[in-house]
Write a protein that holds these residues in place. Structure first.
Motif, mmCIF file in Angstrom:
data_model
loop_
_atom_site.group_PDB
_atom_site.id
_atom_site.type_symbol
_atom_site.label_atom_id
_atom_site.label_comp_id
_atom_site.label_asym_id
_atom_site.label_seq_id
_atom_site.Cartn_x
_atom_site.Cartn_y
_atom_site.Cartn_z
ATOM 1 N N LYS A 1 0.714 -1.132 -0.055
ATOM 2 C CA LYS A 1 -0.077 0.026 0.038
ATOM 3 C C LYS A 1 0.870 1.141 0.237
ATOM 4 C CE LYS A 1 -3.324 2.383 2.949
ATOM 5 N NZ LYS A 1 -3.951 2.493 4.076
ATOM 6 N N GLU A 2 0.913 2.053 -0.976
ATOM 7 C CA GLU A 2 1.808 3.055 -0.985
ATOM 8 C C GLU A 2 1.027 4.316 -1.463
ATOM 9 O OE1 GLU A 2 4.321 2.208 -4.380
ATOM 10 O OE2 GLU A 2 5.271 0.574 -3.301
ATOM 11 N N LYS A 3 1.472 5.605 -0.807
ATOM 12 C CA LYS A 3 0.702 6.900 -0.892
ATOM 13 C C LYS A 3 1.884 7.637 -1.732
ATOM 14 C CE LYS A 3 -2.351 6.908 3.171
ATOM 15 N NZ LYS A 3 -2.536 7.618 4.575
ATOM 16 N N GLU A 4 1.187 8.443 -2.656
ATOM 17 C CA GLU A 4 2.044 9.461 -3.576
ATOM 18 C C GLU A 4 1.226 10.629 -3.683
ATOM 19 O OE1 GLU A 4 3.689 9.832 -8.300
ATOM 20 O OE2 GLU A 4 2.435 8.183 -7.673
ATOM 21 N N THR A 5 2.108 11.742 -3.456
ATOM 22 C CA THR A 5 1.479 13.177 -3.312
ATOM 23 C C THR A 5 1.908 13.851 -4.664
ATOM 24 O OG1 THR A 5 1.616 13.242 -0.861
ATOM 25 C CG2 THR A 5 1.288 15.155 -2.113
ATOM 26 N N GLY B 1 -3.566 25.878 -8.167
ATOM 27 C CA GLY B 1 -3.157 24.634 -7.773
ATOM 28 C C GLY B 1 -3.242 24.054 -6.557
ATOM 29 N N TYR B 2 -3.204 22.680 -6.620
ATOM 30 C CA TYR B 2 -3.246 22.013 -5.103
ATOM 31 C C TYR B 2 -2.705 20.694 -5.108
ATOM 32 C CZ TYR B 2 -6.742 19.364 -8.186
ATOM 33 O OH TYR B 2 -7.338 18.878 -8.885
ATOM 34 N N TYR B 3 -2.382 20.186 -4.034
ATOM 35 C CA TYR B 3 -1.660 18.879 -3.983
ATOM 36 C C TYR B 3 -2.668 17.920 -3.812
ATOM 37 C CZ TYR B 3 2.740 21.253 -3.124
ATOM 38 O OH TYR B 3 3.796 21.830 -3.295
ATOM 39 N N GLN B 4 -2.408 16.719 -4.677
ATOM 40 C CA GLN B 4 -3.336 15.628 -4.383
ATOM 41 C C GLN B 4 -2.642 14.491 -3.993
ATOM 42 O OE1 GLN B 4 -6.417 14.968 -7.723
ATOM 43 N NE2 GLN B 4 -4.813 13.341 -8.183
ATOM 44 N N GLU B 5 -3.365 13.616 -3.153
ATOM 45 C CA GLU B 5 -2.546 12.389 -2.650
ATOM 46 C C GLU B 5 -3.430 11.233 -3.056
ATOM 47 O OE1 GLU B 5 -3.140 10.713 1.889
ATOM 48 O OE2 GLU B 5 -1.048 11.700 1.471
ATOM 49 N N THR B 6 -2.709 10.164 -3.574
ATOM 50 C CA THR B 6 -3.262 9.155 -4.137
ATOM 51 C C THR B 6 -2.663 7.676 -3.524
ATOM 52 O OG1 THR B 6 -3.592 10.017 -6.360
ATOM 53 C CG2 THR B 6 -3.542 7.654 -6.392
ATOM 54 N N THR B 7 -3.471 6.978 -3.110
ATOM 55 C CA THR B 7 -3.207 5.705 -2.513
ATOM 56 C C THR B 7 -3.351 4.446 -3.564
ATOM 57 O OG1 THR B 7 -3.747 6.374 -0.101
ATOM 58 C CG2 THR B 7 -3.436 4.210 -0.496
ATOM 59 N N THR C 1 -2.412 -6.756 -9.524
ATOM 60 C CA THR C 1 -3.184 -5.628 -9.763
ATOM 61 C C THR C 1 -2.707 -4.255 -8.996
ATOM 62 O OG1 THR C 1 -5.026 -6.258 -8.539
ATOM 63 C CG2 THR C 1 -5.306 -6.979 -10.801
ATOM 64 N N GLU C 2 -3.200 -3.273 -9.766
ATOM 65 C CA GLU C 2 -3.113 -1.927 -8.887
ATOM 66 C C GLU C 2 -4.336 -1.184 -8.833
ATOM 67 O OE1 GLU C 2 -0.309 2.100 -8.868
ATOM 68 O OE2 GLU C 2 -0.289 0.840 -10.492
ATOM 69 N N SER C 3 -4.680 -0.811 -7.579
ATOM 70 C CA SER C 3 -6.057 -0.451 -7.741
ATOM 71 C C SER C 3 -5.756 1.161 -6.804
ATOM 72 C CB SER C 3 -7.060 -0.885 -6.664
ATOM 73 O OG SER C 3 -7.399 -2.279 -7.267
ATOM 74 N N GLN C 4 -6.333 2.191 -7.357
ATOM 75 C CA GLN C 4 -6.080 3.657 -6.962
ATOM 76 C C GLN C 4 -7.367 4.091 -6.267
ATOM 77 O OE1 GLN C 4 -4.325 5.833 -9.963
ATOM 78 N NE2 GLN C 4 -2.119 4.938 -9.504
ATOM 79 N N ASN C 5 -7.377 4.838 -5.101
ATOM 80 C CA ASN C 5 -8.351 5.729 -4.543
ATOM 81 C C ASN C 5 -9.638 4.840 -4.176
ATOM 82 O OD1 ASN C 5 -7.188 8.164 -5.005
ATOM 83 N ND2 ASN C 5 -7.741 8.313 -7.261
ATOM 84 N N VAL C 6 -9.207 3.822 -3.421
ATOM 85 C CA VAL C 6 -10.426 2.827 -3.014
ATOM 86 C C VAL C 6 -11.273 3.424 -2.129
ATOM 87 C CG1 VAL C 6 -10.718 0.567 -2.019
ATOM 88 C CG2 VAL C 6 -8.824 0.605 -3.584
#
Length: 213
Positions: free
Chosen positions: A107-111, A153-159, A181-186
């Motif tokens: 599980k990884e978070k990316e900003t 603009g704004y910062y967006q965090e995706t898990t 598989t990779e699933s985002q924003n669950v």
């Protein structure tokens, strides 16, 4: 077409694959396909620490067809201390011939920064409609246009959730298919499980594990 193959293909037919879930990689046994196995009783096992999530995921898949059985009915707290061989014997005694496992790999978070955008408004106006603006000071000009001129603009965090799906043949006692598989924003676990299964079936059709149609 074999029962299990038809069942997996029907999962894709029921609803389209979520754009938030995609296959990262996969492998299939070159000598055995899912279609050839003719599974009649398949154990569904979600390998997660949270018992509630495990049951949601297993129930979601098992609800598709009686061929699927949830693992928590057979492997739970009462069998926790048993050896691997003893657990396998339980499945053999229950006449399971296949197993599908889902395992959360990471599980990884990316900003990321989403830059601001300008609208079509500009200091000269359109077609001379705002020619009077040339005589205004900057304060008046900015006051007229600022609400529509720029979106900050704004910062967006995706898990991202990486999930490994494996299909085992108990008759052959071997792994016959695996994919990540990779699933985002669950936001909904049940819908994400559906999307994972849809992505898996699509990939199996692509690599020849299942008939293309």
């Amino acid at each position: 077409m074999k029962k299990f193959s038809f069942l997996l293909l029907s999962i894709v037919t029921l609803s389209g694959c979520s754009s938030n879930t995609s296959i990262v990689n996969s492998w299939r046994d070159p000598d055995t396909t899912v279609a050839q196995e003719q599974f009649k009783k398949v154990l569904v096992m979600a390998l997660v620490k949270d018992e509630a999530s495990r049951r949601i995921a297993e129930n979601r898949i098992a609800a598709n067809h009686p061929v699927f059985r949830t693992s928590y009915q057979f492997l739970n707290e009462t069998t926790k201390q048993l050896t691997k061989e003893q657990k396998l014997k339980i499945l053999q005694d229950e006449n399971f011939d296949g197993v599908v496992t889902l395992r959360l790999v990471s599980k990884e978070k990316e900003t990321t920064y989403v830059p601001g955008t300008y609208t079509g408004m500009y200091y000269g106006g359109f077609d001379g409609m705002y020619t009077g603006v040339y005589g205004y000071g900057f304060g008046n000009w900015y006051g007229m246009y600022s609400p529509d001129f720029y979106e900050p603009g704004y910062y967006q965090e995706t898990t991202s959730y990486m999930v490994e799906t494996n299909i085992f043949s108990l008759k052959e006692n071997k792994l016959i298919w695996t994919g990540t598989t990779e699933s985002q924003n669950v936001t909904d676990l049940g819908q994400t499980v559906d999307a994972i299964m849809q992505a898996v079936v699509k990939e199996m059709k692509k690599d020849g594990s299942l008939p293309p149609k």
